[in-house]
Design a protein around this motif. Structure first.
Motif, mmCIF file in Angstrom:
data_model
loop_
_atom_site.group_PDB
_atom_site.id
_atom_site.type_symbol
_atom_site.label_atom_id
_atom_site.label_comp_id
_atom_site.label_asym_id
_atom_site.label_seq_id
_atom_site.Cartn_x
_atom_site.Cartn_y
_atom_site.Cartn_z
ATOM 1 N N ILE A 96 -12.438 63.580 35.652
ATOM 2 C CA ILE A 96 -11.119 61.921 35.168
ATOM 3 C C ILE A 96 -9.969 61.790 36.728
ATOM 4 O O ILE A 96 -10.300 61.090 36.410
ATOM 5 C CB ILE A 96 -10.419 62.999 34.423
ATOM 6 C CG1 ILE A 96 -11.037 62.422 32.883
ATOM 7 C CG2 ILE A 96 -9.224 61.896 33.719
ATOM 8 C CD1 ILE A 96 -10.372 63.582 31.627
ATOM 9 N N GLY A 100 -11.978 59.301 38.502
ATOM 10 C CA GLY A 100 -12.384 58.374 37.422
ATOM 11 C C GLY A 100 -13.195 57.668 35.491
ATOM 12 O O GLY A 100 -12.688 56.691 35.394
ATOM 13 N N VAL A 101 -13.782 59.413 35.848
ATOM 14 C CA VAL A 101 -14.566 59.013 34.065
ATOM 15 C C VAL A 101 -13.871 58.671 32.919
ATOM 16 O O VAL A 101 -12.824 58.983 32.449
ATOM 17 C CB VAL A 101 -15.580 60.260 34.187
ATOM 18 C CG1 VAL A 101 -16.770 60.132 35.467
ATOM 19 C CG2 VAL A 101 -14.751 61.297 33.908
ATOM 20 N N VAL A 102 -15.183 58.325 31.347
ATOM 21 C CA VAL A 102 -14.483 57.633 30.467
ATOM 22 C C VAL A 102 -15.049 58.150 29.573
ATOM 23 O O VAL A 102 -16.404 58.603 29.682
ATOM 24 C CB VAL A 102 -14.503 56.440 30.177
ATOM 25 C CG1 VAL A 102 -13.754 55.739 28.716
ATOM 26 C CG2 VAL A 102 -14.480 55.449 31.531
ATOM 27 N N LEU A 104 -16.172 59.979 26.052
ATOM 28 C CA LEU A 104 -17.033 59.062 24.940
ATOM 29 C C LEU A 104 -16.772 60.380 23.504
ATOM 30 O O LEU A 104 -16.207 58.955 22.849
ATOM 31 C CB LEU A 104 -18.051 58.494 25.099
ATOM 32 C CG LEU A 104 -18.278 57.318 26.037
ATOM 33 C CD1 LEU A 104 -19.846 56.870 26.648
ATOM 34 C CD2 LEU A 104 -17.321 56.346 26.347
ATOM 35 N N CYS A 229 -19.296 61.806 29.172
ATOM 36 C CA CYS A 229 -18.598 61.023 29.764
ATOM 37 C C CYS A 229 -19.562 60.076 30.786
ATOM 38 O O CYS A 229 -19.677 60.683 31.014
ATOM 39 C CB CYS A 229 -17.486 61.589 30.781
ATOM 40 S SG CYS A 229 -15.965 63.096 29.903
ATOM 41 N N LYS A 232 -16.912 55.182 35.731
ATOM 42 C CA LYS A 232 -16.459 53.581 35.603
ATOM 43 C C LYS A 232 -16.743 52.629 35.818
ATOM 44 O O LYS A 232 -17.141 52.638 37.116
ATOM 45 C CB LYS A 232 -15.022 54.573 36.722
ATOM 46 C CG LYS A 232 -14.174 53.316 37.113
ATOM 47 C CD LYS A 232 -12.603 53.707 37.551
ATOM 48 C CE LYS A 232 -13.199 53.960 39.220
ATOM 49 N NZ LYS A 232 -12.212 54.186 39.995
ATOM 50 N N PRO A 236 -19.244 47.687 29.246
ATOM 51 C CA PRO A 236 -18.722 48.098 28.505
ATOM 52 C C PRO A 236 -19.356 48.427 26.885
ATOM 53 O O PRO A 236 -19.385 49.162 26.158
ATOM 54 C CB PRO A 236 -17.666 47.671 28.222
ATOM 55 C CG PRO A 236 -17.037 46.966 29.592
ATOM 56 C CD PRO A 236 -18.338 46.963 30.402
ATOM 57 N N ALA A 239 -21.780 51.448 27.295
ATOM 58 C CA ALA A 239 -21.031 52.819 26.745
ATOM 59 C C ALA A 239 -20.284 52.661 25.058
ATOM 60 O O ALA A 239 -20.382 53.729 24.395
ATOM 61 C CB ALA A 239 -19.415 52.770 27.661
ATOM 62 N N ARG A 243 -21.815 55.891 22.182
ATOM 63 C CA ARG A 243 -21.195 56.348 21.455
ATOM 64 C C ARG A 243 -21.212 56.125 20.150
ATOM 65 O O ARG A 243 -21.040 57.267 19.635
ATOM 66 C CB ARG A 243 -19.881 55.570 22.052
ATOM 67 C CG ARG A 243 -18.303 55.962 21.152
ATOM 68 C CD ARG A 243 -16.971 55.549 21.061
ATOM 69 N NE ARG A 243 -16.535 55.588 22.314
ATOM 70 C CZ ARG A 243 -16.318 54.144 22.718
ATOM 71 N NH1 ARG A 243 -17.015 53.415 22.810
ATOM 72 N NH2 ARG A 243 -15.539 54.598 24.471
ATOM 73 N N THR A 271 -10.666 61.457 23.894
ATOM 74 C CA THR A 271 -10.201 60.649 24.815
ATOM 75 C C THR A 271 -10.511 61.576 26.349
ATOM 76 O O THR A 271 -10.244 62.851 25.951
ATOM 77 C CB THR A 271 -9.200 59.923 24.412
ATOM 78 O OG1 THR A 271 -8.062 60.789 23.531
ATOM 79 C CG2 THR A 271 -9.453 59.509 23.005
ATOM 80 N N VAL A 272 -8.985 60.854 26.961
ATOM 81 C CA VAL A 272 -8.450 62.280 28.402
ATOM 82 C C VAL A 272 -7.430 62.654 27.870
ATOM 83 O O VAL A 272 -7.398 64.057 28.091
ATOM 84 C CB VAL A 272 -7.784 60.843 29.038
ATOM 85 C CG1 VAL A 272 -6.982 61.842 30.004
ATOM 86 C CG2 VAL A 272 -8.924 59.630 30.021
#
Length: 297
Positions: A96, A100-102, A104, A229, A232, A236, A239, A243, A271-272
């Protein structure tokens, strides 16, 4: 009448557009990394059914690749152009910060928790009951890029005034996986070890020696389970499809069979903000994530 027909056609177009766009996505394969939290063959055996399930649900060929060690996941995520990874809590926090990974989704374990914690342990016949008896002993960490197998024991030592574990222990080494650290202590190759409770519990269910020969000395606070995750910039829609597929695993018999192989109950959103306890533990261990050298040197 003509207006009504046009409106109906417009609505139908909106409904099918996301699916059409997704089908026309140039991405034909997703490569997802796995950290070696246990024996690599057992790890792949656990996750192969999930790869097939996600392939069926997304229409994109999903491949898992197991990394040789925890820290590799940060280097290889970029070098191998991975699309995602089931990061451990610490590698997730690192990714993160650095990539900058997201996040899920993450699993709920068989104990009903979506978190795990560290066990610091020794043999029952070692006479080790606390920090005083650890001095001069042999310590088996897992990897410098693990919460349960390194960050927590280092934080524990610092809280007890030990700032240089190389001088405190007679020897330290990195076992490479959580089960390896546990077996090292069980088989008297190390005096003290640390691993995540989920792997500890998985092994003790089939190995009665654990309850008889291992004593838990200390436990960490809870951190998020290994969550998926994605990179970036990943589409979307892809992703979101990943999810949804994970969150719906427990809704069908097919999905429940996949979860049984993984030893999970279900997946929940992540989430982060869920990684906050990891950032706090890193501070206690004196680790600056932005500058941290996670190689086992």
């Amino acid at each position: 009448m003509r207006f009504v027909i046009v409106k109906i056609i417009s609505v139908m177009t909106l409904l099918v557009l996301p699916m059409t766009t997704f089908a026309q996505s140039p991405q034909r394969q997703l490569v997802i990394g796995l950290i070696p939290e246990m024996n690599v063959f057992k790890q792949m055996e656990r996750f192969n059914p999930l790869a097939k399930y996600l392939t069926d649900k997304t229409g994109i060929d999903v491949k898992f690749t197991i990394l040789s060690r925890y820290g590799n996941i940060i280097d290889r995520f970029t070098a191998d152009r991975l699309d995602g990874a089931f990061f451990g809590s610490f590698t997730g926090a690192l990714a993160i910060q650095k990539l900058g990974v997201v996040p899920l989704a993450r699993p709920v374990n068989l104990d009903g928790e979506s978190t795990y914690h560290a066990h610091l342990f020794a043999r029952t016949d070692s006479g080790i009951k606390g920090i005083a008896k650890m001095k001069g002993k042999k310590m088996a960490f897992v990897d410098k890029a693990t919460t349960a197998g390194y960050i927590y024991p280092v934080a524990y030592l610092k809280e007890h005034g030990i700032t240089n574990y190389n001088k405190f222990f007679s020897e330290i080494y990195f076992a490479g996986s959580h089960d390896a650290s546990l077996y090292a202590v069980l088989n008297k190759k190390a005096d003290i070890g640390s691993c995540k409770n989920t792997i500890y519990d998985m092994i003790r269910r089939t190995n009665p020696r654990i309850d008889k020969e291992i004593v838990i000395l200390a436990e960490s606070s809870n951190v998020p389970s290994n969550g998926l995750c994605v990179r970036k910039g990943l589409d979307p829609q892809i992703a979101d499809t990943l999810r949804v597929a994970l969150l719906n695993l427990d809704k069908t018999s097919e999905g429940k069979a996949v979860l049984a192989k993984l030893n999970f109950i279900k997946f929940i959103p992540t989430t982060v903000n869920d990684y906050k306890p990891v950032f706090e533990m890193a501070l206690k261990a004196g680790i600056d994530l932005k500058k941290y050298n996670y190689k086992n040197e």
